[in-house]
Motif scaffolding. Sequence first.
Motif, PDB file in Angstrom:
ATOM      1  N   GLY A 156       5.536   8.282  -9.481  1.00 61.00           N
ATOM      2  CA  GLY A 156       6.917   7.772 -10.145  1.00 61.00           C
ATOM      3  C   GLY A 156       7.299   6.561  -9.835  1.00 61.00           C
ATOM      4  N   GLU A 157       8.414   5.769 -10.945  1.00 60.10           N
ATOM      5  CA  GLU A 157       9.264   4.827 -10.428  1.00 60.10           C
ATOM      6  C   GLU A 157      10.396   5.447  -9.105  1.00 60.10           C
ATOM      7  N   PRO A 158      10.532   6.704  -9.005  1.00 55.51           N
ATOM      8  CA  PRO A 158      11.511   7.514  -7.840  1.00 55.51           C
ATOM      9  C   PRO A 158      10.729   7.273  -6.661  1.00 55.51           C
ATOM     10  N   GLY A 159       9.654   6.661  -6.384  1.00 56.38           N
ATOM     11  CA  GLY A 159       8.843   6.543  -5.396  1.00 56.38           C
ATOM     12  C   GLY A 159       9.336   5.227  -4.858  1.00 56.38           C
ATOM     13  N   ARG A 160       9.414   4.490  -5.269  1.00 56.17           N
ATOM     14  CA  ARG A 160       9.562   3.043  -4.599  1.00 56.17           C
ATOM     15  C   ARG A 160      10.795   3.270  -3.480  1.00 56.17           C
ATOM     16  N   PRO A 161       9.970   2.428  -2.211  1.00 57.71           N
ATOM     17  CA  PRO A 161      11.065   2.639  -0.986  1.00 57.71           C
ATOM     18  C   PRO A 161      12.072   1.405  -1.616  1.00 57.71           C
ATOM     19  N   ARG A 162      13.045   1.291  -0.769  1.00 59.74           N
ATOM     20  CA  ARG A 162      13.746   0.596  -0.143  1.00 59.74           C
ATOM     21  C   ARG A 162      13.619  -0.479   0.844  1.00 59.74           C
ATOM     22  N   ALA A 163      13.075  -1.498   0.701  1.00 58.93           N
ATOM     23  CA  ALA A 163      12.773  -2.466   1.716  1.00 58.93           C
ATOM     24  C   ALA A 163      13.922  -3.307   2.513  1.00 58.93           C
ATOM     25  N   THR A 164      13.404  -3.098   3.744  1.00 59.38           N
ATOM     26  CA  THR A 164      14.741  -3.357   4.589  1.00 59.38           C
ATOM     27  C   THR A 164      14.587  -4.774   6.017  1.00 59.38           C
ATOM     28  N   ARG A 165      15.020  -5.241   6.142  1.00 61.99           N
ATOM     29  CA  ARG A 165      14.666  -6.134   6.970  1.00 61.99           C
ATOM     30  C   ARG A 165      14.303  -6.190   9.265  1.00 61.99           C
TER      31      ARG A 165
ATOM     32  N   SER B  93      -2.634  22.232  -3.539  1.00 59.37           N
ATOM     33  CA  SER B  93      -0.801  22.519  -3.166  1.00 59.37           C
ATOM     34  C   SER B  93      -0.744  21.563  -4.506  1.00 59.37           C
ATOM     35  N   ARG B  94       0.512  22.911  -5.132  1.00 55.30           N
ATOM     36  CA  ARG B  94       1.631  23.003  -6.157  1.00 55.30           C
ATOM     37  C   ARG B  94       2.541  21.382  -5.749  1.00 55.30           C
ATOM     38  N   ARG B  95       2.389  21.467  -4.368  1.00 54.58           N
ATOM     39  CA  ARG B  95       3.533  20.111  -4.441  1.00 54.58           C
ATOM     40  C   ARG B  95       3.151  19.379  -4.664  1.00 54.58           C
ATOM     41  N   PRO B  96       4.046  17.964  -4.250  1.00 51.46           N
ATOM     42  CA  PRO B  96       3.201  16.480  -4.266  1.00 51.46           C
ATOM     43  C   PRO B  96       2.440  16.028  -2.486  1.00 51.46           C
ATOM     44  N   VAL B  97       1.914  15.881  -2.607  1.00 51.09           N
ATOM     45  CA  VAL B  97       1.244  15.150  -1.806  1.00 51.09           C
ATOM     46  C   VAL B  97       0.201  13.516  -2.036  1.00 51.09           C
ATOM     47  N   THR B  98       0.798  12.986  -1.233  1.00 50.49           N
ATOM     48  CA  THR B  98       1.260  11.120  -0.337  1.00 50.49           C
ATOM     49  C   THR B  98       0.102  10.737   0.387  1.00 50.49           C
ATOM     50  N   TYR B  99      -0.529   9.753   0.071  1.00 49.07           N
ATOM     51  CA  TYR B  99      -1.761   9.585   0.911  1.00 49.07           C
ATOM     52  C   TYR B  99      -1.966   7.911   0.517  1.00 49.07           C
ATOM     53  N   ALA B 100      -1.151   7.388   1.795  1.00 50.39           N
ATOM     54  CA  ALA B 100      -1.727   5.803   1.865  1.00 50.39           C
ATOM     55  C   ALA B 100      -2.758   5.535   3.267  1.00 50.39           C
ATOM     56  N   GLU B 101      -3.325   4.594   2.398  1.00 48.91           N
ATOM     57  CA  GLU B 101      -4.210   4.301   3.469  1.00 48.91           C
ATOM     58  C   GLU B 101      -3.223   2.336   3.881  1.00 48.91           C
TER      59      GLU B 101
ATOM     60  N   ALA C 160       0.655  -0.891  -0.103  1.00 49.96           N
ATOM     61  CA  ALA C 160       0.189   0.437  -0.261  1.00 49.96           C
ATOM     62  C   ALA C 160       1.249   1.457  -0.007  1.00 49.96           C
ATOM     63  N   LEU C 161       2.032   1.426   0.906  1.00 52.21           N
ATOM     64  CA  LEU C 161       2.614   2.047   1.297  1.00 52.21           C
ATOM     65  C   LEU C 161       3.746   2.656  -0.539  1.00 52.21           C
ATOM     66  N   THR C 162       4.074   1.438  -1.347  1.00 50.86           N
ATOM     67  CA  THR C 162       5.025   1.505  -2.237  1.00 50.86           C
ATOM     68  C   THR C 162       3.719   2.101  -3.463  1.00 50.86           C
ATOM     69  N   ALA C 163       2.024   1.493  -3.470  1.00 47.65           N
ATOM     70  CA  ALA C 163       2.126   1.886  -4.685  1.00 47.65           C
ATOM     71  C   ALA C 163       1.349   3.747  -4.528  1.00 47.65           C
ATOM     72  N   ALA C 164       1.183   4.366  -3.109  1.00 48.29           N
ATOM     73  CA  ALA C 164       1.007   5.524  -2.923  1.00 48.29           C
ATOM     74  C   ALA C 164       2.007   6.410  -2.803  1.00 48.29           C
ATOM     75  N   LEU C 165       3.444   6.108  -3.318  1.00 52.14           N
ATOM     76  CA  LEU C 165       4.376   6.484  -3.452  1.00 52.14           C
ATOM     77  C   LEU C 165       4.714   6.641  -4.813  1.00 52.14           C
TER      78      LEU C 165
ATOM     79  N   VAL D 143       6.334   0.940   6.788  1.00 53.57           N
ATOM     80  CA  VAL D 143       6.239   2.515   7.220  1.00 53.57           C
ATOM     81  C   VAL D 143       7.448   3.362   7.525  1.00 53.57           C
ATOM     82  N   SER D 144       8.169   3.291   8.260  1.00 50.34           N
ATOM     83  CA  SER D 144       9.569   3.463   8.168  1.00 50.34           C
ATOM     84  C   SER D 144      10.194   3.877   6.819  1.00 50.34           C
ATOM     85  N   ASP D 145       9.973   2.862   6.186  1.00 48.91           N
ATOM     86  CA  ASP D 145      11.150   2.378   5.154  1.00 48.91           C
ATOM     87  C   ASP D 145      10.269   3.841   4.262  1.00 48.91           C
ATOM     88  N   ALA D 146       9.346   3.508   3.693  1.00 46.11           N
ATOM     89  CA  ALA D 146       8.718   4.570   3.431  1.00 46.11           C
ATOM     90  C   ALA D 146       8.468   5.946   3.637  1.00 46.11           C
TER      91      ALA D 146
END
Length: 394
Positions: free
Chosen positions: A105-114, A319-327, A95-100, A346-349
């Motif tokens: 776009g693709e630069p928004g993909r967070p890196r997953a940590t263990r 807003s003219r700036r990015p707004v990311t909303y994740a459920e 859900a967080l990845t999809a929101a970002l 959540v921390s990764d995102a």
Amino acid sequence: MGSAIQTSLVLALFTAMAIRPPRPRHSSPFNLQFAFGYLINEQPFLGGLWLATGTWDLLTAAPSGLLWWLVAALTTADAAALAWLAVRTRSARPALTAALLATYGEPGRPRATRPVWWRVLLVPFISWRPDVRRVRNRRYGPARRGNRLDVYLSRRRRPSSAPVLVYIHGGGFRIGNKMIGARPLIYRLAARGWVCVSLDHRLIGVDYADQLGDTRAALAWIRAHIGAYGGDPNAIVLAGGSSGAHLASTAALSGEEVLGVIGIYGYYGGVGGAGTGPASPHEAITPDAPPFLIIHGTLDTLVLREDARAFAQRLRAVSRRPVTYAELPGAQHSFDLFHSLRFTAVSDAIVRFLELTLATDTTLARTHHRSRPGTSGGPAAVGATVRAHDRRPR
């Protein structure tokens, strides 16, 4: 026998409230759905430990009558429900990845940590780590207890012009403490070279205008003094949980210059005692709003997701700036209080949002400089800004 039945029945109630709590009609500071279901929902492993210790002696004995089989059946059902809750926490990352991705776009993909499993399983409520130093109780205003903040710094790295995260705790504007909320995130960022601040504000005998004033006073102190701790006063990101998200959002939207805002299970509705200033972030929305990351749980019974979603939609429209909303599917309120599978995602995102926000700010600074060839400082100054802001958490 009686204690085993009691354990299995109580856990059955708690897991039922965690899996699908009755939805209240409106947001409120407290309800029984939250009290009964919150901890098991966010920490099903603790529920499994409780179940095992409460039923082990009975179930390891030879079967003896109807009550033994009843406890065995309830324990099996409880274990299955807890396993389902544990599996459901994994839905936070997609859900967080999809929101970002939808925002950046693709630069928004967070890196997953263990996940740090020994913390998740054994000491989820303890976020302290030896490579982070906490400078306690810096006073930013006249109130004896309500105007204090803590600064978190890396022991291994000496910050220099490091970005600053400022966290405001939740608690319905009436309870709470700077030691509660987002501790895993604060320690993670501080260990990676950020300067992190967690602040108290007055709670008793004051109204919202006073609390918003405390937030502004704390930010003024941070801008004036954070350089002594290695922080960059021009690279501040505001974050908050619940009512803290309200204060962070309102402050950022009504004049405080920050690079971004992170709202975690935030309340964004109206409050009393606002005086002549804004009574909610809704009243302060502007096209010049900083980037926002708003994260909310689908099963939040204290602040309904519809309320958070409405704020995100209205902010995004202006807003003219990015707004990311994740459920987050299955998430309750206050999911940032300890180490968990969900809050690791959540921390990764949040880390990815911070990286993108800092990168965007650096690009804007460079563009602004090039558009004004007479600006003092020259390319070397811009390069220094880029290098300073490039101390990003990994």
